[in-house]
Design a protein around this motif. Sequence first.
Motif, short mmCIF file in Angstrom:
data_model
loop_
_atom_site.label_atom_id
_atom_site.label_comp_id
_atom_site.label_asym_id
_atom_site.label_seq_id
_atom_site.Cartn_x
_atom_site.Cartn_y
_atom_site.Cartn_z
N ALA A 1 0.84 -1.21 0.00
CA ALA A 1 0.00 0.00 0.00
C ALA A 1 0.87 1.25 0.00
O ALA A 1 0.57 2.23 -0.70
CB ALA A 1 -0.93 -0.01 1.21
N THR A 2 1.94 1.24 0.76
CA THR A 2 2.85 2.38 0.80
C THR A 2 3.52 2.59 -0.56
O THR A 2 3.60 3.71 -1.05
CB THR A 2 3.93 2.17 1.88
OG1 THR A 2 3.28 2.05 3.15
CG2 THR A 2 4.92 3.33 1.92
N ALA A 3 3.96 1.49 -1.19
CA ALA A 3 4.59 1.59 -2.51
C ALA A 3 3.60 2.14 -3.53
O ALA A 3 3.96 2.98 -4.37
CB ALA A 3 5.11 0.23 -2.96
N LEU A 4 2.34 1.69 -3.48
CA LEU A 4 1.33 2.19 -4.41
C LEU A 4 1.07 3.67 -4.22
O LEU A 4 0.96 4.43 -5.18
CB LEU A 4 0.03 1.39 -4.27
CG LEU A 4 0.06 -0.01 -4.82
CD1 LEU A 4 -1.21 -0.76 -4.42
CD2 LEU A 4 0.19 0.00 -6.33
N ALA A 5 0.96 4.10 -2.97
CA ALA A 5 0.72 5.52 -2.69
C ALA A 5 1.90 6.37 -3.17
O ALA A 5 1.70 7.43 -3.77
CB ALA A 5 0.48 5.72 -1.19
N ASP A 6 3.12 5.90 -2.92
CA ASP A 6 4.30 6.62 -3.38
C ASP A 6 4.35 6.69 -4.91
O ASP A 6 4.71 7.72 -5.48
CB ASP A 6 5.57 5.95 -2.86
CG ASP A 6 5.75 6.08 -1.35
OD1 ASP A 6 5.04 6.90 -0.72
OD2 ASP A 6 6.61 5.36 -0.80
N ALA A 7 3.99 5.59 -5.56
CA ALA A 7 4.01 5.55 -7.03
C ALA A 7 2.98 6.52 -7.61
O ALA A 7 3.27 7.24 -8.57
CB ALA A 7 3.74 4.13 -7.51
N LYS A 8 1.78 6.53 -7.05
CA LYS A 8 0.75 7.46 -7.54
C LYS A 8 1.19 8.91 -7.37
O LYS A 8 1.02 9.73 -8.26
CB LYS A 8 -0.57 7.21 -6.83
CG LYS A 8 -1.28 5.97 -7.30
CD LYS A 8 -2.61 5.77 -6.59
CE LYS A 8 -3.27 4.48 -7.06
NZ LYS A 8 -4.55 4.24 -6.42
N ALA A 9 1.78 9.22 -6.22
CA ALA A 9 2.24 10.59 -5.97
C ALA A 9 3.35 10.97 -6.95
O ALA A 9 3.38 12.09 -7.46
CB ALA A 9 2.74 10.72 -4.54
N LEU A 10 4.25 10.04 -7.25
CA LEU A 10 5.34 10.29 -8.20
C LEU A 10 4.80 10.63 -9.58
O LEU A 10 5.23 11.60 -10.21
CB LEU A 10 6.25 9.05 -8.27
CG LEU A 10 7.47 9.15 -9.19
CD1 LEU A 10 8.52 10.08 -8.59
CD2 LEU A 10 8.06 7.77 -9.43
N VAL A 11 3.83 9.86 -10.05
CA VAL A 11 3.27 10.08 -11.39
C VAL A 11 2.46 11.37 -11.43
O VAL A 11 2.55 12.14 -12.39
CB VAL A 11 2.42 8.87 -11.83
CG1 VAL A 11 1.65 9.17 -13.09
CG2 VAL A 11 3.31 7.66 -12.03
N GLU A 12 1.67 11.62 -10.40
CA GLU A 12 0.86 12.85 -10.39
C GLU A 12 1.74 14.09 -10.36
O GLU A 12 1.41 15.10 -10.96
CB GLU A 12 -0.11 12.82 -9.22
CG GLU A 12 -1.23 11.82 -9.43
CD GLU A 12 -2.13 11.63 -8.22
OE1 GLU A 12 -1.87 12.26 -7.16
OE2 GLU A 12 -3.07 10.84 -8.32
N ALA A 13 2.88 14.02 -9.68
CA ALA A 13 3.80 15.16 -9.62
C ALA A 13 4.51 15.36 -10.96
O ALA A 13 4.89 16.47 -11.31
CB ALA A 13 4.82 14.96 -8.51
N ALA A 14 4.68 14.27 -11.71
CA ALA A 14 5.44 14.35 -12.97
C ALA A 14 4.59 14.73 -14.17
O ALA A 14 5.11 15.21 -15.17
CB ALA A 14 6.11 13.01 -13.25
N SER A 15 3.30 14.50 -14.09
CA SER A 15 2.46 14.71 -15.27
C SER A 15 1.19 15.46 -14.90
O SER A 15 0.55 15.15 -13.91
CB SER A 15 2.09 13.35 -15.88
OG SER A 15 1.25 13.54 -16.99
N ASN A 16 0.82 16.42 -15.74
CA ASN A 16 -0.45 17.10 -15.56
C ASN A 16 -1.46 16.57 -16.58
O ASN A 16 -2.53 17.12 -16.74
CB ASN A 16 -0.29 18.62 -15.67
CG ASN A 16 0.27 19.04 -17.01
OD1 ASN A 16 0.50 18.21 -17.89
ND2 ASN A 16 0.50 20.33 -17.16
N ASN A 17 -1.09 15.50 -17.27
CA ASN A 17 -1.95 14.89 -18.27
C ASN A 17 -2.86 13.86 -17.60
O ASN A 17 -2.39 12.83 -17.12
CB ASN A 17 -1.07 14.23 -19.34
CG ASN A 17 -1.86 13.63 -20.47
OD1 ASN A 17 -3.01 13.23 -20.31
ND2 ASN A 17 -1.24 13.54 -21.63
N ALA A 18 -4.14 14.13 -17.57
CA ALA A 18 -5.10 13.25 -16.89
C ALA A 18 -5.12 11.85 -17.51
O ALA A 18 -5.30 10.86 -16.80
CB ALA A 18 -6.49 13.86 -16.92
N ILE A 19 -4.92 11.75 -18.81
CA ILE A 19 -4.93 10.45 -19.48
C ILE A 19 -3.74 9.61 -19.02
O ILE A 19 -3.89 8.42 -18.72
CB ILE A 19 -4.94 10.61 -21.01
CG1 ILE A 19 -6.25 11.28 -21.44
CG2 ILE A 19 -4.74 9.28 -21.71
CD1 ILE A 19 -6.29 11.69 -22.89
#
Length: 130
Positions: free
Chosen positions: A95-113
């Motif tokens: 769960a921690t790895a998933l949360a960290d991964a989602k945060a990493l991607v959201e910070a890197a991309s403003n593309n909703a797709i």
Amino acid sequence: MNTLNLEIVTPSGVIFAGPVTEVTLPGEEGEFGVLPEHSSLTTLLEAGVVDFVKEDKTKESVVINWGHVQVDESKVIVLADGAVALRGDNESDIATALADAKALVEAASNNAITIAAVSAKLETAAQNLI
């Protein structure tokens, strides 16, 4: 069995290094796969999931925010700005790895797709880990 050496490296250190039988990468023009004896190339990577199959046929995933990849016939070197390995010994670690991964991607991309596509892959990877 033919293998190639995969290295996933960030400024913080090595995320993964070892022999694999195949790698799928989030290229700038879309996902692409690499097998042993692949033609040489160097290209940009976008935010996404690097999936690979190890020699023992287990599958692993690493989420990256962006980077470069260099491929030749016997190795794949991923240089990523940031990465999170999707692995863990228990549900809390996963769960921690998933949360960290989602945060990493959201910070890197403003593309909703892109965010939606990576989130879907994360959910699939999480199901395989549990």
